[in-house]
Scaffold this motif. Sequence first.
Motif, PDB file in Angstrom:
ATOM      1  N   GLU A 473      20.317 130.646 -51.197  1.00 39.24           N
ATOM      2  CA  GLU A 473      21.613 129.953 -50.922  1.00 39.24           C
ATOM      3  C   GLU A 473      21.293 128.880 -49.684  1.00 39.24           C
ATOM      4  OE1 GLU A 473      24.933 132.864 -50.430  1.00 39.24           O
ATOM      5  OE2 GLU A 473      25.092 132.875 -52.706  1.00 39.24           O
ATOM      6  N   GLN A 474      20.865 129.605 -48.821  1.00 39.10           N
ATOM      7  CA  GLN A 474      20.295 128.686 -47.632  1.00 39.10           C
ATOM      8  C   GLN A 474      19.456 127.601 -48.076  1.00 39.10           C
ATOM      9  OE1 GLN A 474      18.446 131.419 -44.697  1.00 39.10           O
ATOM     10  NE2 GLN A 474      20.316 132.519 -44.626  1.00 39.10           N
ATOM     11  N   LEU A 475      18.395 128.058 -48.822  1.00 33.92           N
ATOM     12  CA  LEU A 475      17.440 126.981 -49.423  1.00 33.92           C
ATOM     13  C   LEU A 475      18.052 125.903 -50.298  1.00 33.92           C
ATOM     14  CD1 LEU A 475      14.699 125.756 -50.197  1.00 33.92           C
ATOM     15  CD2 LEU A 475      14.727 127.476 -52.090  1.00 33.92           C
ATOM     16  N   PHE A 476      19.079 126.086 -51.044  1.00 32.35           N
ATOM     17  CA  PHE A 476      20.123 125.275 -51.747  1.00 32.35           C
ATOM     18  C   PHE A 476      20.629 124.259 -50.783  1.00 32.35           C
ATOM     19  CE2 PHE A 476      20.720 128.813 -54.935  1.00 32.35           C
ATOM     20  CZ  PHE A 476      19.575 128.520 -55.397  1.00 32.35           C
ATOM     21  N   LEU A 477      21.078 124.552 -49.762  1.00 35.36           N
ATOM     22  CA  LEU A 477      21.691 123.778 -48.643  1.00 35.36           C
ATOM     23  C   LEU A 477      20.872 123.006 -47.893  1.00 35.36           C
ATOM     24  CD1 LEU A 477      24.615 126.258 -47.043  1.00 35.36           C
ATOM     25  CD2 LEU A 477      24.900 124.550 -49.032  1.00 35.36           C
ATOM     26  N   GLN A 478      19.600 123.639 -47.617  1.00 32.81           N
ATOM     27  CA  GLN A 478      18.738 122.749 -46.939  1.00 32.81           C
ATOM     28  C   GLN A 478      18.313 121.677 -47.756  1.00 32.81           C
ATOM     29  OE1 GLN A 478      15.559 125.831 -45.863  1.00 32.81           O
ATOM     30  NE2 GLN A 478      17.067 126.905 -44.390  1.00 32.81           N
ATOM     31  N   VAL A 479      17.860 121.773 -48.981  1.00 30.43           N
ATOM     32  CA  VAL A 479      17.071 120.723 -49.542  1.00 30.43           C
ATOM     33  C   VAL A 479      18.191 119.568 -49.981  1.00 30.43           C
ATOM     34  CG1 VAL A 479      15.404 122.321 -50.791  1.00 30.43           C
ATOM     35  CG2 VAL A 479      17.709 121.925 -51.794  1.00 30.43           C
ATOM     36  N   SER A 480      19.459 119.947 -50.063  1.00 28.95           N
ATOM     37  CA  SER A 480      20.450 119.105 -50.256  1.00 28.95           C
ATOM     38  C   SER A 480      20.946 118.220 -49.156  1.00 28.95           C
ATOM     39  CB  SER A 480      21.915 119.765 -50.690  1.00 28.95           C
ATOM     40  OG  SER A 480      22.427 120.462 -49.725  1.00 28.95           O
ATOM     41  N   LYS A 481      20.400 118.571 -47.971  1.00 31.65           N
ATOM     42  CA  LYS A 481      20.743 117.804 -46.571  1.00 31.65           C
ATOM     43  C   LYS A 481      19.361 116.802 -46.352  1.00 31.65           C
ATOM     44  CE  LYS A 481      23.540 121.436 -44.536  1.00 31.65           C
ATOM     45  NZ  LYS A 481      23.637 122.384 -43.457  1.00 31.65           N
TER      46      LYS A 481
END
Length: 482
Positions: A473-481
Amino acid sequence: MQQNPKPLLIIDSRYALYDSRQKRTYKYNTVLQKSFILLQQHFQILVIFCHSKPNTNEFFYNEFHKNFQGIDSKQLSIQELKVTSFPNEDIIVVTHNYEQFTLQQKYQLYYFSSVSQHLDKKRQLELKYYESNPKPSFHISHIQQVMSYFSKSQNPFTVGYYFYPKKFNELIQFDALISNANFNYIPMDFRFYNKYIQINVLFHRVMDIYKKKEINMKQNEVELFQQNYDKFVTENAEIPVIDQVECLKTLIQRDELNVKLQSIFASPQFQNAVQEHHIKIMTPEQVLYDNIGEPQELQNLKYPLIVKSKQGALTANCHIMAIVVNEKGLRELFKHEQFKGQLILQQIINHNSIIYKIYQLGSKMIVQKRKSIPNIEIHNFKFEEGFYIFDTQKDLFKNVSQCLKEVDEGVHECSNEDQLLKQMELLSSIIAKEFKLHLFGFDIIGMNWEFYIIDINHFPGYKNVENARELFEQLFLQVSKK
């Protein structure tokens, strides 16, 4: 009639529990059994067998009772289901055919998706569903995802995903891909183009469509899948992809990967770290051999060797390898059908039965130390044929020990592990940057001050990694930013 306090979960067994295209039972029964145990804590469960062919329906009904005891089930026709009343106030229905599989009572539909479903019918149903629900909260591809019923969100971050069954079942076991208050997960079927779908990030192992033994798709469907995936990524360039297919191609060809790694180890950044920590990491010596047509020169090879296919993924034999101790053994090995084509002949690195498995999950690096194969010495080799074939996906120590006269059962500790870990951290960060990867793993073996990297795998199994769901979940938010 007294109401049951638990919501009633009605499951259409077709596709959710078995593959009706190949008339076979669900092959991941162990995972499914765990899912049923979890669901029983929260739902009253009823599995409906409603196949139009009575013999087929009877077969799968009996198979279900053999594998899943204690779960209520009924054989009902679609017409009988429509006139059946249930006492529960809250009812959830899981089905792939929401137009056909219906109740006379109010219920929450969970639309079930599978790439095993017939393409034309699946396309028609899904496009109709998404036209009225562009960002659905109730589209699933595994019954355990129904747990999202208890954690809804008005505007969740939406992750579109595609995984072949084996990988998907790895992920579902640590609650990844189950929608919650912050994240919504929806399956993607690229056999057709869904213009209505809206996602924030694409999460996949699309290359696995070429695993013919795992994927139940016809060749024309595989081609459509690849074409529509390419079209989706091109037309939605603003949507992050974990990970881009173009970034994976070098990993698959072991000879090309070796060249890329050698350039990394020769870089000033890595050489400075070698001088600082006194730990050298290299690639084992290897040659590319084409075992087709006229025999090639076999002199000047250093035995013992590991022989493996040039392609490190997506083929039936990519996990089949052989230990070879002399030229006679190598020539005999080349007669085996599994070792036809382009091969890598690689130096065996003895490493005292220690292997470091490195997993990169977004910005998090996880190192696990495990028991590896015993040291291989020519004089200790058991078989006169001069070679031994084994499967790397099975117990390596036990498997490889069978070819040795004597086996050292001990595990010898590494005395300079702290320095080695620092080198691993640097290497992992460089690989992530150079290959543009977020999810990968590699193995490190060796002893004293010299160590070797053995392959790089995209998206390894993370089942022993703590807090894996949170890290994804952290990864999904990181790549979206970015």
